[in-house]
Design an enzyme around this catalytic site. Structure first.
Site, mmCIF file in Angstrom:
data_model
loop_
_atom_site.group_PDB
_atom_site.id
_atom_site.type_symbol
_atom_site.label_atom_id
_atom_site.label_comp_id
_atom_site.label_asym_id
_atom_site.label_seq_id
_atom_site.Cartn_x
_atom_site.Cartn_y
_atom_site.Cartn_z
ATOM 1 N N LYS A 96 0.864 -1.182 0.000
ATOM 2 C CA LYS A 96 0.000 0.000 0.000
ATOM 3 C C LYS A 96 0.898 1.230 0.000
ATOM 4 O O LYS A 96 1.938 1.229 0.686
ATOM 5 C CB LYS A 96 -0.876 -0.043 1.258
ATOM 6 C CG LYS A 96 -1.897 1.069 1.386
ATOM 7 C CD LYS A 96 -2.708 0.903 2.673
ATOM 8 C CE LYS A 96 -3.804 1.930 2.822
ATOM 9 N NZ LYS A 96 -4.607 1.719 4.061
ATOM 10 N N SER A 171 -9.433 1.574 3.405
ATOM 11 C CA SER A 171 -8.695 2.401 2.479
ATOM 12 C C SER A 171 -7.666 1.624 1.661
ATOM 13 O O SER A 171 -7.191 2.121 0.650
ATOM 14 C CB SER A 171 -7.965 3.510 3.246
ATOM 15 O OG SER A 171 -7.020 2.939 4.149
ATOM 16 N N SER A 195 -9.462 -0.720 7.504
ATOM 17 C CA SER A 195 -8.833 -0.747 6.192
ATOM 18 C C SER A 195 -8.078 -2.013 5.802
ATOM 19 O O SER A 195 -7.695 -2.160 4.646
ATOM 20 C CB SER A 195 -7.928 0.471 6.040
ATOM 21 O OG SER A 195 -8.703 1.641 6.113
#
Ligand SMILES: *[C@@H]1O[C@H](CO)[C@@H](O)[C@H](O)[C@H]1NC(C)=O
Ligand SMILES: *[C@@H]1O[C@H](CO)[C@@H](O)[C@H](O)[C@H]1NC(C)=O
Ligand SMILES: *[C@@H]1O[C@H](CO)[C@@H](O)[C@H](O)[C@H]1NC(C)=O
Ligand SMILES: *[C@@H]1O[C@H](CO)[C@@H](O)[C@H](O)[C@H]1NC(C)=O
Ligand SMILES: *[C@@H]1O[C@H](CO)[C@@H](O)[C@H](O)[C@H]1NC(C)=O
Ligand SMILES: *[C@@H]1O[C@H](CO)[C@@H](O)[C@H](O)[C@H]1NC(C)=O
Ligand SMILES: *[C@@H]1O[C@H](CO)[C@@H](O)[C@H](O)[C@H]1NC(C)=O
Length: 546
Positions: A96, A171, A195
């Site tokens: 990420k 997210s 997330s």
């Protein structure tokens, strides 16, 4: 279907074969590497080819690592020298884009951080590299991980690989979409409220949100000292266990004092070793009734049907279900205790002003959030839910008296949760990650998620796929639905064993329709460049400041 191997007649190495990346696992990569069927360079090239050919379906990738092929070559040298080290030897992964790496900038998906270049890897990244993982690149996220829609000013909108009209959760939605589409063997995410779990749920994947402190958060773009955690998002429970073992090997980190709380029994623990030693028979699982939305509706019914189906399967396997109806388990009420708005500014100022962060970038949250550009166009997307609390974060801090009150209420709910476990003699608690299907693209927020309880109490959660909605024109294999399995602190081993047994019960995971495609491996001179599609940002989120 999954084990198709294509022989390339023109290859120079006689034994060499293209590696089938689809649904690849750590074991399947190791099989081709250690048996000499393929090389690290070919495995990396196969994933890069897949990303290059298919990323347009989902827009999950922010950047590719220009060093990935060179790293593969050096691992191939080690392999031929018989010097294979680490449980992730030659395993291509995606991070990420809020994990610091020396390879590419760490942007958080925000235009103002496009050139923000860490001079050091995050300790979790060092651990992954040391274990032999090859970082292919970085994934899109909800801008600065502040919401669950996975849209950002730098990365555009990531599209759910199962339903082109929906978000991929968030997210860590870029990682979820990329892993679902087999762009890497696994990926990493972060979880401040939901997330690591929402993208697993929305992409038919497994994940673990570890107990707060198990993995150091140093070198990750921060939001909340109380709530932030990091972990892997993966296609199989076995690979979750291996990835967690590596990431948690970081151990005690002076720069993140939450790591001081790890008990001796969880230090340097091998979560893969005893993964198959659990059983569902005789387990007592609490069902949090307050975390369901039983209102009849096309977005809620599929979730309730999938959960009810899983509960029946668990009962058939010998699990004792205990219904929990205590009024305190109400997400709307618990959400008031969210600490992000108090903790964000101090942590972000420390991150942005750290001497190891080079490249042009703002040095404070205020600077980051300020208008930029002569024409008054800011570097953020304006999404009301997230900006409301960034605005608050700019005004409040951990010195605010409300923060002290909130922390004592969090202690209270942590005690209440422990009491629920003790009173009912529970092994774990289950509920859907989201009360409704993952929201459509263009919605103002990812509503109905249940992540806040674990986030505030620092509890570990394993997320598993439990089903799909009906197939439809935009969702040819259905929209994925996931379940959370929440445990007491430091019970990762037990939760992973439960998740592993649940995986065997159902074989629920499906491959997205377009991701079934076989992509021919290209032989690259250098790593290709993937440009994120920012033209697809829904018009309802303009660039600029509120
Ligand atoms: C084997 O690999 C390790 C770690 O990458 C390295 O430090 C060591 O020098 C290598 N040994 C040989 C003989 O190549
Ligand atoms: C732990 O670290 C946080 C964040 O850096 C800091 O605010 C807090 O004072 C530290 N606590 C102790 C007891 O050192
Ligand atoms: C798992 O079970 C096997 C056989 O029952 C046993 O030999 C092994 O020690 C167990 N592993 C762990 C890590 O508990
Ligand atoms: C949760 O609390 C809100 C008020 O804060 C209430 O409106 C709602 O009905 C409650 N939900 C459940 C499931 O009890
Ligand atoms: C429950 O679902 C209904 C119907 O989809 C929706 O209108 C309502 O807002 C949902 N309530 C909660 C608390 O999520
Ligand atoms: C405390 O926080 C609130 C918002 O949460 C803010 O309105 C208020 O100004 C803050 N007070 C201080 C003294 O920081
Ligand atoms: C603490 O939780 C209990 C329920 O477990 C509740 O009755 C009590 O009012 C709570 N106290 C505070 C200060 O929130």
């Amino acid at each position: 279907m999954l084990s198709v191997i294509i022989l390339f007649p023109d290859v120079t190495t006689a034994q060499s074969m293209a590696f089938d990346t689809r649904e690849a696992t750590i074991d399947s990569v190791h099989h081709v590497l250690f048996s000499g069927l393929s090389t690290c360079r070919e495995v990396v090239s196969a994933f890069l080819s897949r990303i290059e050919a298919l990323n347009h379906h989902t827009n999950a990738i922010i950047s590719l690592n220009p060093n990935a092929l060179d790293i593969a070559d050096s691992l191939d040298e080690a392999l031929s020298a018989g010097n294979v080290t680490g449980p992730l030897f030659g395993i291509p992964i995606l991070l990420k884009d809020n994990y610091d790496t020396i390879d590419v900038p760490t942007t958080g998906g925000n235009l103002a951080l496009a050139n923000s270049q860490p001079a050091e890897d995050a300790p979790s990244v060092i651990a992954l590299k040391r274990a032999g993982a090859i970082i292919l690149g970085k994934t899109n996220l909800h801008e600065l991980a502040l919401e669950g829609l996975s849209v950002s000013s730098l990365g555009g909108q990531t599209i759910n690989p199962y339903d082109s009209t929906r978000t991929p959760g968030g997210s860590s939605g870029g990682t979820g979409a990329a892993v679902a589409a087999s762009f890497s063997v696994f990926g990493t995410g972060t979880d401040t409220v939901n997330s690591l779990r929402s993208p697993a749920s929305a992409n038919s994947l497994f994940s673990i949100r570890p107990t707060r402190g198990l993995i150091t958060r140093t070198g990750i773009i921060p939001i909340s000292y109380t709530q932030d955690t990091i972990g892997p998002i993966v296609r199989t429970m076995k690979d979750v266990a291996v990835a967690l073992t590596v990431m948690a090997s970081t151990g005690y980190d002076e720069a993140d004092n939450a790591t001081a709380l790890v008990p001796p029994s969880s230090r340097n623990f091998d979560y893969a070793a005893g993964l198959g030693n659990g059983t569902l028979k005789g387990l007592r699982l609490g069902v949090l009734n307050g975390f369901f939305n039983r209102t009849d509706g096309s977005e809620t019914n599929p979730v309730n049907q999938a959960m009810d189906g899983m509960i029946r399967k668990l009962e058939d396997a010998g699990v004792m279900m205990v219904e929990i109806d205590e009024g305190i388990y109400n997400c709307t009420d618990i959400a008031i205790l969210d600490t992000q708005r108090f903790e964000y500014r101090e942590l972000m100022d420390a991150y942005l002003s750290h001497p190891s962060l080079s490249g042009k970038h703002p040095k404070t949250l205020r600077g980051l959030y300020a208008r930029s550009g002569a024409n008054g166009i800011g570097d953020f997307l304006v999404i009301p839910t997230q900006y409301e609390y960034v605005n608050t974060a700019l005004a409040s801090s951990t010195r605010n008296t409300t923060y002290t009150t909130i922390q004592s209420k969090i202690s209270n709910i942590t005690l209440a949760l422990g009491s629920t476990f003790s009173r009912n003699n529970l092994d774990a608690i289950i509920y859907p990650e989201q009360k409704n299907l993952v929201v459509k693209i263009g919605f103002p927020s990812q509503t109905g998620r249940n992540g806040i309880l674990a986030a505030l109490t620092g509890s570990p959660v394993v997320t598993v796929p439990v089903g799909f909605s009906e197939r439809s024109e935009s969702a040819p294999v259905g929209v994925p639905i996931g379940m959370e399995i929440l445990g007491r602190p430091w019970t990762e081993e037990k939760l992973l064993q439960i998740g592993y047994e649940v995986e065997k019960l159902g074989r629920v995971r499906r491959v997205p329709q377009w991701a079934k495609e076989v992509v021919e491996m290209k032989r690259y001179e250098k790593v290709p460049v993937v440009i994120p599609d920012t033209g697809n940002i829904p018009k309802v989120y303009p660039l600029g400041m509120l």
